[in-house]
Design a protein around this motif. Structure first.
Motif, PDB file in Angstrom:
ATOM      1  N   ARG A 166       5.496   4.843  14.504  1.00  0.00           N
ATOM      2  CA  ARG A 166       6.317   4.004  15.376  1.00  0.00           C
ATOM      3  C   ARG A 166       5.577   2.796  15.899  1.00  0.00           C
ATOM      4  O   ARG A 166       4.458   2.909  16.369  1.00  0.00           O
ATOM      5  CB  ARG A 166       6.795   4.827  16.576  1.00  0.00           C
ATOM      6  N   ARG A 167       6.228   1.658  15.756  1.00  0.00           N
ATOM      7  CA  ARG A 167       5.827   0.403  16.372  1.00  0.00           C
ATOM      8  C   ARG A 167       4.317   0.125  16.314  1.00  0.00           C
ATOM      9  O   ARG A 167       3.664   0.002  17.351  1.00  0.00           O
ATOM     10  CB  ARG A 167       6.329   0.353  17.811  1.00  0.00           C
ATOM     11  N   PRO A 168       3.747   0.048  15.124  1.00  0.00           N
ATOM     12  CA  PRO A 168       2.298  -0.172  15.033  1.00  0.00           C
ATOM     13  C   PRO A 168       1.925  -1.593  15.436  1.00  0.00           C
ATOM     14  O   PRO A 168       2.762  -2.506  15.414  1.00  0.00           O
ATOM     15  CB  PRO A 168       2.019   0.034  13.542  1.00  0.00           C
ATOM     16  N   GLU A 169       0.655  -1.756  15.775  1.00  0.00           N
ATOM     17  CA  GLU A 169       0.141  -3.087  16.080  1.00  0.00           C
ATOM     18  C   GLU A 169       0.027  -3.848  14.752  1.00  0.00           C
ATOM     19  O   GLU A 169      -0.400  -3.280  13.745  1.00  0.00           O
ATOM     20  CB  GLU A 169      -1.249  -2.881  16.678  1.00  0.00           C
ATOM     21  N   ILE A 170       0.436  -5.135  14.777  1.00  0.00           N
ATOM     22  CA  ILE A 170       0.429  -5.885  13.508  1.00  0.00           C
ATOM     23  C   ILE A 170      -0.953  -6.500  13.306  1.00  0.00           C
ATOM     24  O   ILE A 170      -1.186  -7.684  13.599  1.00  0.00           O
ATOM     25  CB  ILE A 170       1.552  -6.952  13.480  1.00  0.00           C
ATOM     26  N   LYS A 171      -1.891  -5.675  12.856  1.00  0.00           N
ATOM     27  CA  LYS A 171      -3.247  -6.130  12.547  1.00  0.00           C
ATOM     28  C   LYS A 171      -3.623  -5.495  11.222  1.00  0.00           C
ATOM     29  O   LYS A 171      -3.350  -4.294  11.017  1.00  0.00           O
ATOM     30  CB  LYS A 171      -4.223  -5.656  13.618  1.00  0.00           C
ATOM     31  N   SER A 172      -4.291  -6.262  10.357  1.00  0.00           N
ATOM     32  CA  SER A 172      -4.624  -5.739   9.019  1.00  0.00           C
ATOM     33  C   SER A 172      -5.328  -4.395   9.099  1.00  0.00           C
ATOM     34  O   SER A 172      -4.958  -3.444   8.391  1.00  0.00           O
ATOM     35  CB  SER A 172      -5.548  -6.694   8.290  1.00  0.00           C
ATOM     36  N   LYS A 173      -6.327  -4.331  10.007  1.00  0.00           N
ATOM     37  CA  LYS A 173      -7.139  -3.115  10.056  1.00  0.00           C
ATOM     38  C   LYS A 173      -6.293  -1.904  10.481  1.00  0.00           C
ATOM     39  O   LYS A 173      -6.345  -0.837   9.872  1.00  0.00           O
ATOM     40  CB  LYS A 173      -8.278  -3.325  11.068  1.00  0.00           C
ATOM     41  N   THR A 174      -5.463  -2.145  11.518  1.00  0.00           N
ATOM     42  CA  THR A 174      -4.622  -1.050  12.025  1.00  0.00           C
ATOM     43  C   THR A 174      -3.655  -0.583  10.939  1.00  0.00           C
ATOM     44  O   THR A 174      -3.475   0.624  10.715  1.00  0.00           O
ATOM     45  CB  THR A 174      -3.784  -1.548  13.229  1.00  0.00           C
ATOM     46  N   SER A 177      -3.806  -0.997   7.689  1.00  0.00           N
ATOM     47  CA  SER A 177      -4.451  -0.413   6.517  1.00  0.00           C
ATOM     48  C   SER A 177      -4.840   1.052   6.832  1.00  0.00           C
ATOM     49  O   SER A 177      -4.645   1.954   6.003  1.00  0.00           O
ATOM     50  CB  SER A 177      -5.636  -1.302   6.156  1.00  0.00           C
ATOM     51  N   HIS A 178      -5.309   1.283   8.061  1.00  0.00           N
ATOM     52  CA  HIS A 178      -5.647   2.651   8.467  1.00  0.00           C
ATOM     53  C   HIS A 178      -4.375   3.514   8.519  1.00  0.00           C
ATOM     54  O   HIS A 178      -4.349   4.648   8.019  1.00  0.00           O
ATOM     55  CB  HIS A 178      -6.340   2.614   9.838  1.00  0.00           C
ATOM     56  N   LEU A 179      -3.300   2.932   9.078  1.00  0.00           N
ATOM     57  CA  LEU A 179      -2.049   3.688   9.193  1.00  0.00           C
ATOM     58  C   LEU A 179      -1.506   4.048   7.806  1.00  0.00           C
ATOM     59  O   LEU A 179      -1.004   5.160   7.592  1.00  0.00           O
ATOM     60  CB  LEU A 179      -1.015   2.866   9.992  1.00  0.00           C
ATOM     61  N   ALA A 180      -1.617   3.105   6.860  1.00  0.00           N
ATOM     62  CA  ALA A 180      -1.135   3.391   5.502  1.00  0.00           C
ATOM     63  C   ALA A 180      -1.889   4.601   4.946  1.00  0.00           C
ATOM     64  O   ALA A 180      -1.276   5.505   4.350  1.00  0.00           O
ATOM     65  CB  ALA A 180      -1.321   2.173   4.603  1.00  0.00           C
ATOM     66  N   LYS A 181      -3.201   4.639   5.176  1.00  0.00           N
ATOM     67  CA  LYS A 181      -3.987   5.787   4.665  1.00  0.00           C
ATOM     68  C   LYS A 181      -3.490   7.087   5.298  1.00  0.00           C
ATOM     69  O   LYS A 181      -3.314   8.097   4.618  1.00  0.00           O
ATOM     70  CB  LYS A 181      -5.475   5.589   4.996  1.00  0.00           C
ATOM     71  N   ASP A 241       0.845  -1.211   0.000  1.00  0.00           N
ATOM     72  CA  ASP A 241       0.000   0.000   0.000  1.00  0.00           C
ATOM     73  C   ASP A 241       0.875   1.253   0.000  1.00  0.00           C
ATOM     74  O   ASP A 241       0.619   2.210  -0.727  1.00  0.00           O
ATOM     75  CB  ASP A 241      -0.904   0.038   1.248  1.00  0.00           C
ATOM     76  N   LEU A 242       1.919   1.230   0.836  1.00  0.00           N
ATOM     77  CA  LEU A 242       2.752   2.437   0.969  1.00  0.00           C
ATOM     78  C   LEU A 242       3.497   2.784  -0.324  1.00  0.00           C
ATOM     79  O   LEU A 242       3.673   3.959  -0.645  1.00  0.00           O
ATOM     80  CB  LEU A 242       3.766   2.273   2.115  1.00  0.00           C
ATOM     81  N   VAL A 243       3.946   1.755  -1.059  1.00  0.00           N
ATOM     82  CA  VAL A 243       4.657   2.079  -2.311  1.00  0.00           C
ATOM     83  C   VAL A 243       3.677   2.320  -3.456  1.00  0.00           C
ATOM     84  O   VAL A 243       4.072   2.692  -4.562  1.00  0.00           O
ATOM     85  CB  VAL A 243       5.680   0.989  -2.738  1.00  0.00           C
ATOM     86  N   GLY A 244       2.397   2.081  -3.196  1.00  0.00           N
ATOM     87  CA  GLY A 244       1.383   2.328  -4.232  1.00  0.00           C
ATOM     88  C   GLY A 244       1.196   1.163  -5.182  1.00  0.00           C
ATOM     89  O   GLY A 244       0.685   1.342  -6.291  1.00  0.00           O
ATOM     90  N   TYR A 245       1.605  -0.044  -4.771  1.00  0.00           N
ATOM     91  CA  TYR A 245       1.375  -1.214  -5.633  1.00  0.00           C
ATOM     92  C   TYR A 245      -0.039  -1.724  -5.351  1.00  0.00           C
ATOM     93  O   TYR A 245      -0.257  -2.712  -4.663  1.00  0.00           O
ATOM     94  CB  TYR A 245       2.426  -2.299  -5.352  1.00  0.00           C
TER      95      TYR A 245
END
Ligand SMILES: C[S@@+](CC[C@H](N)C(=O)[O-])C[C@H]1O[C@@H](n2cnc3c(N)ncnc32)[C@H](O)[C@@H]1O
Length: 618
Positions: free
Chosen positions: A319-327, A329-333, A95-99
């Motif tokens: 920094r040090r995000p929780e490794i959960k898809s939802k978290t 995906s929100h952080l990437a946004k 997501d971060l690199v835009g792929y």
């Protein structure tokens, strides 16, 4: 030279052909016709040199040839840096690199330089296929063949991923023959650092291997060094991986790696930081230390770094995000949306500056460090010397109770070790170290010191067996570091190396420091006053900014980071402040030190609070 996966008829997907691009790279490397080049590379690779000092080394060039197949399958994954990435983290980086499949990914090119068992590659290919399907599934080979290049050194992982990829492609309705052709053009089995896969990629992503340089055979290392300008000193293999991957990017192309963060601050990372500063933008930095980013626990200090080939700009960090898809995906946004104000994301400017270490700490600390650096000289510029204690290479032979060391009195020195200063004051346990050096800095002649000779000869096996002694047999009794006896009599500040918090202890000039203890001496600054400055949070602030973080959030209080500390010249310190600083240092009064140091530097209330925060967690 590279290794090639041999034809395996047992593999249902194997069409017996080495990937075309791979064959071409072999031919290009050697200038020989395909088959001849293949033969030369596979069977005439140089012999692996003998491992040094009992450590097994990997000859990556001839890896498949020198390790029998059975052992290859069982080869220690640590040695080839095989740690695989969790799906949530993979999606986050893509997501971060835009792929993302809302783009025509089939018209773009992506590179995975070390695909392992496909944990990055397959999710990326799912996105690619989604994009291709959205476009109405145009001709498979013509549209997709150039979309991916993925490299892996280890044939076992290569074969496993190839099967997984065949399953994925066929499950998406791609026929067996077309799937085989695609797989053959996408996957390369070989050494990414030596292969000729070319450039022109819009995306590079993955998790490069961490393999310490001393585990790689000299012959391979020499080839790497010839090709990559960023390899210096003890650089880990991920350093040239990043260089090569960045070179492969198109203008505007993006790289997203999860990788050790060591290079961002340490000395071997300097040339890579310089390289990055010459044409890339550090878009995102996410500290992943302590998170469960991988399929197994690793002793590593990972960070996600997204770099784009474009002019520099701000860096958005989390920094040090929780490794959960939802978290994630929100952080990437949040990271991607520069207009979004989010508590999790911090925007930083000017992180990348030539080969300078990247200061990625939180903004108050970073700003204070930069502010002090703009106004005050470094410790050494104001006449302080920073050094390290003695490493003997055989402590059992060189160190014992001082009184029990049966040598001439001038051949032994009282020794201070980390344990002696654990309480914050020196409590000498009575140990001493043999000093084989004369006042002229040269090794003494044993004929002039019969008791020293007898002492050393009694312990000769331990002393002469050290690497340094084997290298120079006539100097077999030297300690690894030269001992300067003058240091004993000098008052000094002692600072143990790996610690969560700065531990600064005054020693009044009777002891010689052991290794793991750094020391500061000065003819200009009063050391009690300097102690007050350092315990006020100043040492913690600078070392925290420049040292990589170790396990348990420890820092390295090494000379290279201590030398970064900024202080005024002693002659610029007003006399009234001098006395107060000396008193605060003697009393180890942290609160008073913070107050006085705020006056010394002229700090604002906000800056003083940042300093106090360094001590609050002490
Ligand atoms: C840290 S793993 C990552 C695998 C995968 N990218 C992932 O994230 O799950 C690194 C991989 O690099 C491979 N490797 C080591 N040296 C390599 C080299 N010189 N060229 C290509 N691959 C290499 C290892 O075999 C290992 O599978």
């Amino acid at each position: 030279m590279n290794s090639i996966t041999p034809k395996t008829h047992a593999d249902p997907y194997c069409d017996g052909a080495v990937s075309n691009s791979w064959r071409q790279s072999h031919q290009a490397d050697t200038g020989l016709p395909n088959d001849q080049a293949f033969f030369q590379k596979s069977f005439h690779a140089p012999r692996t040199p003998a491992p040094e000092r009992g450590r097994r080394r990997i000859d990556i060039v001839s890896y498949h040839r020198t390790v029998p197949t059975g052992r290859l399958e069982a080869a220690d994954p640590k040695e080839r840096g095989a740690v695989f990435t969790r799906r949530e983290v993979v999606d986050f980086i893509l997501d971060l690199v835009g792929y993302t499949s809302d783009k025509p990914l089939h018209l773009m090119r992506a590179l995975e330089p070390s695909f392992g068992e496909g944990d990055f590659l397959l999710p990326a290919i799912e996105r690619l296929l989604d994009a291709w399907e959205t476009d109405g599934r145009p001709d498979v080979h013509a549209t997709l063949a150039n979309a991916i290049v993925a490299v892996e050194l280890q044939s076992g992982s290569y074969t496993k991923t190839r099967s997984r990829l065949m399953d994925l492609l066929t499950s998406r309705g791609i026929g067996l023959t077309a799937a085989r052709r695609l797989t053959a053009s996408w996957l390369v089995c070989g050494d990414f650092l030596l292969s000729s896969i070319g450039d022109g990629f819009d995306f590079v992503f993955g998790n490069p291997p961490y393999v310490r340089h001393d585990l790689i055979a000299d012959v391979t290392m020499a080839q790497y060094r010839r090709r990559y300008r960023t390899i210096t000193g003890r650089a880990d293999i991920y350093v040239p991986f990043i260089e090569r991957s960045l070179t492969a990017l198109n203008r505007g192309g993006q790289l997203g790696f999860i990788c050790s963060d060591r290079w961002m601050k340490n000395s071997y990372g300097g040339p890579l930081r310089q390289f990055v500063s010459e044409g890339f933008h550090l878009r995102f930095y996410v500290d992943m230390i302590g998170t469960k980013a991988f399929h197994k626990e690793v002793v590593a200090y990972p960070a996600i770094t997204v770099l784009a080939r474009q002019s520099s700009g701000p860096t958005r960090a989390a920094r040090r995000p929780e490794i959960k898809s939802k978290t994630l995906s929100h952080l990437a946004k949040c990271l991607l949306d520069a207009n979004q104000d989010s508590r999790e994301v911090e925007e930083m400017l000017d992180i990348v500056k030539g080969n300078q270490p990247w200061i990625l700490d939180d903004s108050g600390e970073r700003e204070l460090v930069r502010w002090l650096e703009d106004r005050f000289p470094s410790l050494e510029e104001v006449g302080c010397k920073v050094g390290i204690g003695v490493t003997t290479g055989a402590d059992k032979a060189f160190i014992a109770q001082f009184d029990a060391l049966d040598v001439e009195p001038d051949r032994k020195l009282p020794l201070v070790m980390t344990r002696d200063i654990a309480t914050g004051r020196v409590a000498w346990r009575g140990l001493g170290v043999i000093n084989p050096f004369g006042d002229d800095g040269k090794l003494v002649d044993l004929n002039s010191y019969p008791r020293l000779r007898a002492y050393l000869e009694e312990r000769e096996p331990a002393i002469a067996g050290r690497y340094i002694a084997r290298k120079s047999p006539h100097k077999w009794y030297r300690t690894i570091d030269r001992i300067d006896p003058v240091l004993v009599g000098r008052p000094k500040l002692l600072i143990p190396d790996i610690k969560g918090r700065a531990h600064i202890v005054y020693e009044d000039g009777h002891l010689y420091p052991h290794h793991n203890l750094y020391y500061i001496v000065s003819d200009q600054w009063d050391l009690h006053a300097l102690q007050a400055v350092l315990i006020s949070g100043v040492a913690q602030l600078f070392v925290g900014a420049y040292s990589p973080r170790m396990r348990g959030d420890c820092l390295r209080f090494q000379a290279q980071y201590l030398r970064r500390i900024r202080v005024p010249y002693w002659h610029d310190v007003p006399p009234s402040l001098r006395t107060k600083l000396i008193d605060a240092g003697k009393a180890k009064d942290v609160k008073a030190s913070i107050r006085l140091v705020a006056r010394l530097y002229g700090l604002s209330a906000r800056q003083k609070a940042v300093l106090a925060k360094q001590c609050a967690s002490t």
